[in-house]
Design a protein around this motif. Structure first.
Motif, PDB file in Angstrom:
ATOM      1  N   GLU A 112       0.684  -1.564  -0.158  1.00 35.02           N
ATOM      2  CA  GLU A 112       0.009   0.076  -0.348  1.00 35.02           C
ATOM      3  C   GLU A 112       0.727   1.674   0.199  1.00 35.02           C
ATOM      4  OE1 GLU A 112       0.427  -0.789   3.573  1.00 35.02           O
ATOM      5  OE2 GLU A 112      -0.188  -1.812   2.632  1.00 35.02           O
ATOM      6  N   TRP A 113       1.891   1.272   0.722  1.00 32.69           N
ATOM      7  CA  TRP A 113       2.622   2.356   0.206  1.00 32.69           C
ATOM      8  C   TRP A 113       3.866   2.115  -0.874  1.00 32.69           C
ATOM      9  CZ3 TRP A 113       2.855   6.111   3.806  1.00 32.69           C
ATOM     10  CH2 TRP A 113       2.060   5.321   4.776  1.00 32.69           C
ATOM     11  N   GLY A 118       6.694   5.848  -5.767  1.00 37.42           N
ATOM     12  CA  GLY A 118       6.603   5.839  -6.960  1.00 37.42           C
ATOM     13  C   GLY A 118       6.333   7.395  -7.429  1.00 37.42           C
ATOM     14  N   ALA A 119       5.274   7.510  -6.977  1.00 36.12           N
ATOM     15  CA  ALA A 119       5.056   9.318  -7.266  1.00 36.12           C
ATOM     16  C   ALA A 119       6.492   9.966  -6.432  1.00 36.12           C
ATOM     17  CB  ALA A 119       4.257  10.048  -5.824  1.00 36.12           C
ATOM     18  N   LEU A 166       1.886   1.037 -12.419  1.00 40.96           N
ATOM     19  CA  LEU A 166       1.813  -0.214 -11.603  1.00 40.96           C
ATOM     20  C   LEU A 166       2.738  -0.130 -10.277  1.00 40.96           C
ATOM     21  CD1 LEU A 166       4.567  -1.334 -14.455  1.00 40.96           C
ATOM     22  CD2 LEU A 166       2.646  -2.050 -14.244  1.00 40.96           C
ATOM     23  N   ALA A 167       2.217   0.492  -9.640  1.00 42.30           N
ATOM     24  CA  ALA A 167       3.173   0.293  -8.040  1.00 42.30           C
ATOM     25  C   ALA A 167       1.550   1.086  -7.663  1.00 42.30           C
ATOM     26  CB  ALA A 167       4.059   1.838  -7.876  1.00 42.30           C
ATOM     27  N   VAL A 168       0.406   1.851  -8.088  1.00 38.91           N
ATOM     28  CA  VAL A 168      -1.162   1.944  -7.841  1.00 38.91           C
ATOM     29  C   VAL A 168      -1.589   0.048  -8.571  1.00 38.91           C
ATOM     30  CG1 VAL A 168      -2.923   2.998  -8.424  1.00 38.91           C
ATOM     31  CG2 VAL A 168      -0.897   4.214  -8.084  1.00 38.91           C
ATOM     32  N   ASP A 169      -1.667  -0.111  -9.239  1.00 37.47           N
ATOM     33  CA  ASP A 169      -1.571  -1.080  -9.285  1.00 37.47           C
ATOM     34  C   ASP A 169      -1.558  -2.326  -8.509  1.00 37.47           C
ATOM     35  OD1 ASP A 169      -3.604  -3.181 -11.422  1.00 37.47           O
ATOM     36  OD2 ASP A 169      -1.865  -3.810 -11.869  1.00 37.47           O
ATOM     37  N   ALA A 174      -5.753  -0.422 -11.760  1.00 39.12           N
ATOM     38  CA  ALA A 174      -5.240   0.973 -12.217  1.00 39.12           C
ATOM     39  C   ALA A 174      -5.248   1.018 -14.255  1.00 39.12           C
ATOM     40  CB  ALA A 174      -3.869   1.513 -12.497  1.00 39.12           C
ATOM     41  N   PHE A 175      -5.255  -0.475 -14.246  1.00 35.84           N
ATOM     42  CA  PHE A 175      -6.260  -0.728 -15.379  1.00 35.84           C
ATOM     43  C   PHE A 175      -7.531  -1.440 -16.716  1.00 35.84           C
ATOM     44  CE2 PHE A 175      -1.134  -0.885 -14.350  1.00 35.84           C
ATOM     45  CZ  PHE A 175      -0.551  -0.236 -14.936  1.00 35.84           C
ATOM     46  N   ASP A 176      -8.128  -1.505 -15.352  1.00 37.88           N
ATOM     47  CA  ASP A 176      -9.668  -1.999 -15.421  1.00 37.88           C
ATOM     48  C   ASP A 176     -10.178  -1.378 -16.455  1.00 37.88           C
ATOM     49  OD1 ASP A 176      -9.050  -4.229 -13.302  1.00 37.88           O
ATOM     50  OD2 ASP A 176     -10.354  -3.406 -11.893  1.00 37.88           O
ATOM     51  N   SER A 177     -10.721  -0.012 -16.372  1.00 43.14           N
ATOM     52  CA  SER A 177     -11.187   1.116 -17.556  1.00 43.14           C
ATOM     53  C   SER A 177     -10.436   1.278 -18.589  1.00 43.14           C
ATOM     54  CB  SER A 177     -11.885   2.179 -16.880  1.00 43.14           C
ATOM     55  OG  SER A 177     -10.167   2.809 -16.547  1.00 43.14           O
TER      56      SER A 177
END
Length: 460
Positions: A112-113, A118-119, A166-169, A174-177
């Protein structure tokens, strides 16, 4: 190489502490990465240790070194001033903090971190791209090195947001939509990172450095090969990344072939420069021979793999068992060899250039320890040679462990040698490099003042 480039205007250069700070912190990541690699040969580390290890080496060691080198030598090579010294300082701390947190989260399993780390890395890389990009735009027309640097900066700019997504996912889809999957984005991200951001920088710099250290000039055949490389290599990276991102195998295969043809042409040019060297052995020349050999071996292994399965995960970096050959044989020896000149050069300009002609001063090659340099060359060569050959020829585990120990010793000797050079000859030593902020408070002259870091650009 003892010759000192003429026409330098040292008052316009980025302060010594800025690039050296990049190199010192990159060496820290190198020690952690190589040490972790050695531990991983005999034990299992927690969490996603393999992914953390790869990022520590590629981002922490290679990319941070590139960031420091570009910040220093784009002004030198292109004859323009760095756009902003403050941004050059900010980029390092953002990437360092982000990568440290990112790797720690991977090892701890605290996924979760990952977006936080990544940011920070995204912000640091984009600051670097903006700062060096603004600097590079004032150098026209672009030469071979500048064209590759511009392409590498564009790839850095694309790699960072892909990595952040990729980090968020890992925890939030992050790529479902969108029409692409995590796997496809991952393939494009890795392709642009390794071959576009890192290898394109190496190609651009190595051509300049190869001429400088060998004192050899490219011939007519070399010029044709370089033209072929410029047609094939950058375009191939874009096509391969696109083919992998869209999972279109024929497109990816065309890109892969173009990359290999371009790199083979470039390797032949560097090999011919090294063979035609008019100077004695140097740390740079010795290591660049390893680079050429490793690159040609990697191409030979990657060619059938990429032709058969260019979009398979196992062939992401070429032959599945040739990753260390590329990572250490090409990237590692380029960086180590180049730093044996870059670090002493920066220190020499800062401390000794003003004394030249008034008192006896050491030459650039006198600043590091020759015995440590030769020791680290042979131990690193044997160690990483064993690690690279192990998966290809099936070396016994005891040989793999011994190779890992030798590689670690070689890297340690290199790091000690560089740090001793900074400690003994740098005006403020290592502590000054890491802590000094005074230089960065004074911005470099603006682009409109017409001043440059060189009286005459070396390629114009």
């Amino acid at each position: 190489m003892d010759g000192i480039p003429g026409g330098l205007r040292t008052d316009q250069q980025p302060p010594m502490a800025i690039p050296l700070r990049h190199f010192v912190l990159a060496l820290g990541f190198l020690v952690v990465g190589v040490g972790g690699s050695t531990v991983m040969t005999v034990a299992t580390l927690p969490g996603l240790a393999g992914l953390a290890h790869l990022h520590l080496l590629l981002v922490g060691w290679i990319a941070v070194t590139i960031m420091g080198a570009m910040t220093q030598f784009v002004p030198v090579w292109s004859g323009v001033t760095i756009h902003s010294r403050r941004l050059a300082v900010a980029q390092l701390w953002l990437v360092t903090a982000g990568l440290t947190g990112f790797a720690a989260a991977l090892l701890a399993g605290a996924l979760e971190w990952l977006p936080v780390g990544g940011a920070l890395m995204l912000a640091g890389i984009w600051v670097f791209v903006y700062n060096v990009g603004r600097t590079l735009t004032r150098a026209r027309p672009f030469d071979f090195t500048e064209r590759h640097f511009a392409f590498a900066l564009a790839c850095f700019g694309l790699v960072a947001p892909f990595g952040f997504l990729l980090a968020v996912d890992f925890t939030t889809p992050a790529f479902d939509s969108v029409a692409v999957s995590r796997f496809e984005v991952h393939l494009s991200h890795a392709t642009l990172a390794l071959f576009g951001a890192l290898l394109a920088t190496v190609v651009g710099a190595l051509f300049q450095l190869g001429q400088m250290f060998t004192q050899a000039e490219p011939g007519r055949l070399d010029e044709r090969l370089l033209t072929l490389e410029q047609l094939c290599f950058p375009a191939g990276i874009g096509v391969l990344a696109l083919g992998r991102g869209l999972t279109i195998e024929p497109v990816a295969r065309v890109g892969a072939v173009a990359i290999l043809v371009g790199l083979a042409a470039f390797a032949i040019v560097i090999g011919r420069l090294l063979a035609g060297a008019t100077v004695e052995r140097s740390p740079m020349i010795a290591r660049y021979w390893v680079v050429v050999s490793a690159l040609l071996a990697w191409i030979a292994l990657a060619a059938p793999t990429w032709w058969a399965e260019p979009i398979a995960y196992g062939s992401l970096f070429g032959h599945p068992d040739a990753q260390r050959l590329l990572l250490f044989g090409v990237f590692g020896f380029v960086v180590i060899g180049s730093l044996y000149h870059i670090v002493p050069f920066i220190i020499w300009i800062e401390r000794y250039s003003d004394r030249l002609g008034f008192e006896q001063v050491p030459m650039i090659d006198d600043l590091y320890d020759d015995r440590l340099e030769r020791g680290d060359f042979w131990t690193t060569l044997v160690g990483f040679g064993g690690l690279s050959a192990a998966p290809l020829v099936g070396l016994p585990s005891v040989a793999v462990t011994a190779s890992g120990v030798l590689a670690t010793i070689g890297v340690a000797l290199f790091v000690i040698n560089v740090l001793l050079t900074i400690h003994q000859h740098g005006p403020n030593g290592i502590a000054g490099v890491l802590s000094s902020a005074l230089e960065s408070e004074q911005e470099s002259p603006t682009a409109g003042d017409g001043e440059s870091d060189l009286g005459v650009s070396p390629d114009r």
